[in-house]
Structures are given as structure tokens and as C-alpha cells.
Motif scaffolding. Structure first.
Motif, PDB file in Angstrom:
ATOM      1  N   LEU A 172       0.786  -1.114   0.092  1.00  0.00           N
ATOM      2  CA  LEU A 172      -0.060  -0.028  -0.262  1.00  0.00           C
ATOM      3  C   LEU A 172       0.773   1.228  -0.044  1.00  0.00           C
ATOM      4  CD1 LEU A 172      -2.715  -0.981   2.606  1.00  0.00           C
ATOM      5  CD2 LEU A 172      -2.997  -1.143   0.060  1.00  0.00           C
ATOM      6  N   GLU A 173       0.585   1.916  -1.077  1.00  0.00           N
ATOM      7  CA  GLU A 173       1.118   3.282  -0.829  1.00  0.00           C
ATOM      8  C   GLU A 173       0.908   4.194   0.437  1.00  0.00           C
ATOM      9  OE1 GLU A 173       3.644   3.990  -3.213  1.00  0.00           O
ATOM     10  OE2 GLU A 173       3.363   2.317  -4.528  1.00  0.00           O
ATOM     11  N   PRO A 174       1.612   5.658   0.621  1.00  0.00           N
ATOM     12  CA  PRO A 174       0.949   6.176   1.693  1.00  0.00           C
ATOM     13  C   PRO A 174      -0.561   6.665   1.726  1.00  0.00           C
ATOM     14  CG  PRO A 174       3.286   7.087   1.117  1.00  0.00           C
ATOM     15  CD  PRO A 174       2.851   5.928   0.059  1.00  0.00           C
ATOM     16  N   GLY A 175      -0.822   6.787   0.578  1.00  0.00           N
ATOM     17  CA  GLY A 175      -2.304   7.315   0.209  1.00  0.00           C
ATOM     18  C   GLY A 175      -3.401   6.217   0.904  1.00  0.00           C
ATOM     19  N   PRO A 176      -3.373   5.182  -0.028  1.00  0.00           N
ATOM     20  CA  PRO A 176      -4.284   3.927   0.531  1.00  0.00           C
ATOM     21  C   PRO A 176      -3.698   3.378   1.798  1.00  0.00           C
ATOM     22  CG  PRO A 176      -3.419   3.695  -1.976  1.00  0.00           C
ATOM     23  CD  PRO A 176      -2.669   4.776  -1.098  1.00  0.00           C
ATOM     24  N   LEU A 177      -2.896   3.552   2.170  1.00  0.00           N
ATOM     25  CA  LEU A 177      -2.287   3.007   3.648  1.00  0.00           C
ATOM     26  C   LEU A 177      -3.391   3.896   4.600  1.00  0.00           C
ATOM     27  CD1 LEU A 177      -0.559   1.253   5.155  1.00  0.00           C
ATOM     28  CD2 LEU A 177       1.381   2.847   5.244  1.00  0.00           C
ATOM     29  N   LYS A 178      -3.364   5.328   4.337  1.00  0.00           N
ATOM     30  CA  LYS A 178      -3.929   6.428   5.293  1.00  0.00           C
ATOM     31  C   LYS A 178      -5.596   5.931   5.135  1.00  0.00           C
ATOM     32  CE  LYS A 178      -4.344  10.056   7.999  1.00  0.00           C
ATOM     33  NZ  LYS A 178      -3.727   9.938   9.318  1.00  0.00           N
ATOM     34  N   GLU A 179      -5.848   5.624   4.034  1.00  0.00           N
ATOM     35  CA  GLU A 179      -7.306   5.473   3.707  1.00  0.00           C
ATOM     36  C   GLU A 179      -7.733   4.143   4.553  1.00  0.00           C
ATOM     37  OE1 GLU A 179      -8.643   4.817  -0.138  1.00  0.00           O
ATOM     38  OE2 GLU A 179      -7.903   6.677  -0.596  1.00  0.00           O
ATOM     39  N   ARG A 180      -6.868   3.030   4.591  1.00  0.00           N
ATOM     40  CA  ARG A 180      -7.250   1.748   5.235  1.00  0.00           C
ATOM     41  C   ARG A 180      -7.129   1.861   6.710  1.00  0.00           C
ATOM     42  NH1 ARG A 180      -8.139  -1.511   7.967  1.00  0.00           N
ATOM     43  NH2 ARG A 180      -8.337  -3.987   7.659  1.00  0.00           N
ATOM     44  N   PHE A 181      -5.968   2.684   7.244  1.00  0.00           N
ATOM     45  CA  PHE A 181      -5.596   3.008   8.769  1.00  0.00           C
ATOM     46  C   PHE A 181      -5.551   4.547   9.078  1.00  0.00           C
ATOM     47  CE2 PHE A 181      -3.441  -0.722   7.328  1.00  0.00           C
ATOM     48  CZ  PHE A 181      -4.408  -1.751   8.253  1.00  0.00           C
ATOM     49  N   PRO A 182      -6.714   5.197   9.192  1.00  0.00           N
ATOM     50  CA  PRO A 182      -7.013   6.630   9.189  1.00  0.00           C
ATOM     51  C   PRO A 182      -6.050   7.321  10.571  1.00  0.00           C
ATOM     52  CG  PRO A 182      -9.118   5.542   8.981  1.00  0.00           C
ATOM     53  CD  PRO A 182      -8.133   4.454   9.005  1.00  0.00           C
ATOM     54  N   VAL A 213       1.070   8.977   8.291  1.00  0.00           N
ATOM     55  CA  VAL A 213       1.844   8.302   7.103  1.00  0.00           C
ATOM     56  C   VAL A 213       2.918   9.295   6.539  1.00  0.00           C
ATOM     57  CG1 VAL A 213      -0.006   6.498   6.713  1.00  0.00           C
ATOM     58  CG2 VAL A 213       0.238   8.661   5.312  1.00  0.00           C
ATOM     59  N   ASP A 214       2.955  10.353   6.977  1.00  0.00           N
ATOM     60  CA  ASP A 214       3.867  11.249   6.609  1.00  0.00           C
ATOM     61  C   ASP A 214       5.293  11.088   6.232  1.00  0.00           C
ATOM     62  OD1 ASP A 214       1.798  12.975   6.924  1.00  0.00           O
ATOM     63  OD2 ASP A 214       2.292  14.170   8.520  1.00  0.00           O
ATOM     64  N   ASP A 215       6.067  10.267   7.193  1.00  0.00           N
ATOM     65  CA  ASP A 215       7.225   9.908   6.509  1.00  0.00           C
ATOM     66  C   ASP A 215       7.600   8.742   6.279  1.00  0.00           C
ATOM     67  OD1 ASP A 215       6.622   8.922   9.300  1.00  0.00           O
ATOM     68  OD2 ASP A 215       8.324   9.573  10.034  1.00  0.00           O
ATOM     69  N   LEU A 216       6.310   7.930   5.960  1.00  0.00           N
ATOM     70  CA  LEU A 216       6.217   6.548   5.464  1.00  0.00           C
ATOM     71  C   LEU A 216       6.326   6.489   3.926  1.00  0.00           C
ATOM     72  CD1 LEU A 216       3.739   4.902   7.789  1.00  0.00           C
ATOM     73  CD2 LEU A 216       6.106   4.884   7.943  1.00  0.00           C
ATOM     74  N   GLY A 217       6.961   5.128   3.409  1.00  0.00           N
ATOM     75  CA  GLY A 217       7.187   5.079   2.033  1.00  0.00           C
ATOM     76  C   GLY A 217       5.973   4.160   1.749  1.00  0.00           C
ATOM     77  N   GLY A 218       5.148   3.566   2.668  1.00  0.00           N
ATOM     78  CA  GLY A 218       4.157   2.675   2.326  1.00  0.00           C
ATOM     79  C   GLY A 218       4.227   1.548   3.268  1.00  0.00           C
ATOM     80  N   GLY A 219       3.329   0.684   3.078  1.00  0.00           N
ATOM     81  CA  GLY A 219       3.473  -0.612   4.012  1.00  0.00           C
ATOM     82  C   GLY A 219       2.825  -1.752   3.293  1.00  0.00           C
TER      83      GLY A 219
END
Ligand SMILES: Cc1cc2nc3c(=O)[nH]c(=O)nc-3n(C[C@H](O)[C@H](O)[C@H](O)COP(=O)(O)OP(=O)(O)OC[C@H]3O[C@@H](n4cnc5c(N)ncnc54)[C@H](O)[C@@H]3O)c2cc1C
Length: 194
Positions: free
Chosen positions: A138-148, A152-158
Motif C-alpha cells: 500500500l502506497e501512503p495514500g491507500p495506507l492512510k485510507e485503510r488506517f486513518p 503516514v507523513d514519513d512513510l514510504g508505504g506498508g
């Protein structure tokens, strides 16, 4: 932890002696007893049958498919199969009460990575998927959607595994394996191997 007074095992010699009877020792004893039947004598020596300080008791008991080594992914897939079928597998050893249900919670497992770690994380996801795991990156955008609630500001994803990942009752597993091993002829003694 007080070391119990010496108690002699019932035999002078055993084909197999296992030191430590927590989840790995008891699982080993169980599988050997099923494979060898009465063809081998097996002794498990456990210095603290309360298991208070064992890793098994302290564990978070999470299971994931997310590894970078194919063998570990395969071992974990076998683990899921065992966890799911544990109650049925143990039923013959629990005639007067229900066999333990390990209460598997398939709530997933998330590995966050830094921007520098994205490439390696995606490679691991590909490897896991090629082996049948259900991990996705998951890129940071979808990651934030899944885990509000996640910053995710300093994350590359998960990498996220929603299936066949979660947590379970490790002491239930230990108790099941131990009981089944004993019922199959494995002897346990309370003692410390020095
Ligand atoms: C805080 C924590 C969190 C963890 N989270 C996870 C997780 O989420 N997922 C996961 O898969 N794994 C996790 N683990 C790892 C997992 O718990 C261990 O890999 C697993 O429990 C190891 O089982 P074991 O039977 O080998 O060891 P243990 O459970 O430590 O058992 C060893 C046994 O050997 C006995 N013993 C030791 N020496 C002797 C001796 N000389 N004579 C007689 N008996 C002896 C001890 O008394 C003990 O009962 C975690 C571990 C910890 C500590």
C-alpha cells in the motif's frame, strides 16, 4: 524460579530426550509420537512447568506470511493450517472436555517502511505472493485510507496481509500439544538439564 527436587524418569534410557517442554518441545514431542508410535521412547524434561517465563507464555502470538525467505513463508503457511485445524486434530485427546480452540483472529499484519525501504518491501511482497500469500503493498495514500489513525507523513508505504495473518492463543497450542504427546506415550518430568 525454584528448581524442583530431582525426580528420576521411569526408564534408564530413552530413544529421544527433549529439553524444554514449551510449545516447540511439546510440538516436537507430539509430532515424533505420531510418526514413531510405540517404536520410540520419548522423554521431555521441563524445569518450570508453570511456563511463567517461557517465550511461549510471553509471546504476542502473531502469525504472518511476511518473510523474505521462501522457507519461512512455507513454514508459516503450514502453521496457519495447523492453527485452523487444531481443535479437530486435538479432539481425540480430549474425551471429557472440548479440545482447545486457538481463537485465531485473522485481523492481518502490517509492516510499515521508510521511503528508502519501498523497493525492498515491494520485492518481498512479490516473493510472498508468488508463494501464495495474500500480501499487498500500500502506497501512503491507500495506507492512510485503510488506517486513518496512522501518521503516514514519513512513510514510504506498508505491506499488508489481510488474510492468513493475525494472532492466536499460544498457551492453548502448548497445552494441546503437551496433552496429546502425553496421551501418546511421551513422558514429561519436572527437572532442569545441566
Ligand atoms: C515478548 C515476545 C513476543 C513474541 N511474539 C511473537 C509473535 O508475535 N509471533 C511469533 O511467532 N513468535 C513470537 N515470539 C517468539 C515465540 O514466542 C518463540 O519463538 C516460541 O515461544 C519459542 O518456543 P520454545 O518452546 O522454543 O521456547 P520457550 O517457550 O522459551 O520454552 C523453552 C522451555 O525450555 C525450558 N528449559 C530451558 N532450559 C532448560 C533446561 N536446561 N532444562 C529443562 N528445561 C529447560 C524452559 O523452562 C521453557 O519452558 C515472541 C517472544 C517473546 C519473548
Amino acid at each position: 524460579m525454584a528448581i524442583p527436587p530431582y525426580k528420576a524418569p521411569s526408564r534408564y534410557a530413552y530413544d529421544i530426550v527433549i529439553v524444554g517442554g514449551a510449545v516447540i518441545g511439546s510440538s516436537t514431542a507430539y509430532w515424533l509420537s505420531q510418526a514413531l508410535g510405540s517404536g520410540a521412547s520419548i522423554l521431555v524434561v521441563e524445569r518450570d512447568s508453570s511456563y511463567e517465563f517461557s517465550s511461549t507464555a510471553l509471546s504476542t502470538s502473531a502469525i504472518r506470511q511476511q518473510y523474505s525467505n521462501p522457507i519461512n513463508v512455507k513454514i508459516s503457511q503450514f502453521g496457519i493450517e495447523i492453527i485452523r485445524g487444531f481443535q479437530e486434530r486435538m479432539a481425540p485427546f480430549y474425551t471429557n472436555e472440548p479440545a482447545p480452540d486457538l481463537g485465531f483472529k485473522e485481523h492481518g499484519y502490517l509492516y510499515c517502511c521508510s521511503p528508502e525501504g519501498v523497493e525492498a518491501a515491494k520485492e518481498r511482497v512479490e516473493l510472498q505472493r508468488s508463494l501464495g500469500a495474500h500480501t499487498v503493498f500500500l502506497e501512503p495514500g491507500p495506507l492512510k485510507e485503510r488506517f486513518p489513525w496512522l501518521n503516514v507523513d514519513d512513510l514510504g508505504g506498508g505491506s499488508w496481509g489481510a488474510r492468513e495473518e493475525g494472532w492466536f492463543d499460544s498457551m492453548g497450542m502448548l497445552n494441546g500439544f503437551r496433552r496429546a504427546a502425553r496421551a501418546s506415550g511421551v513422558e514429561y518430568i519436572d527437572n532442569a538439564v545441566t
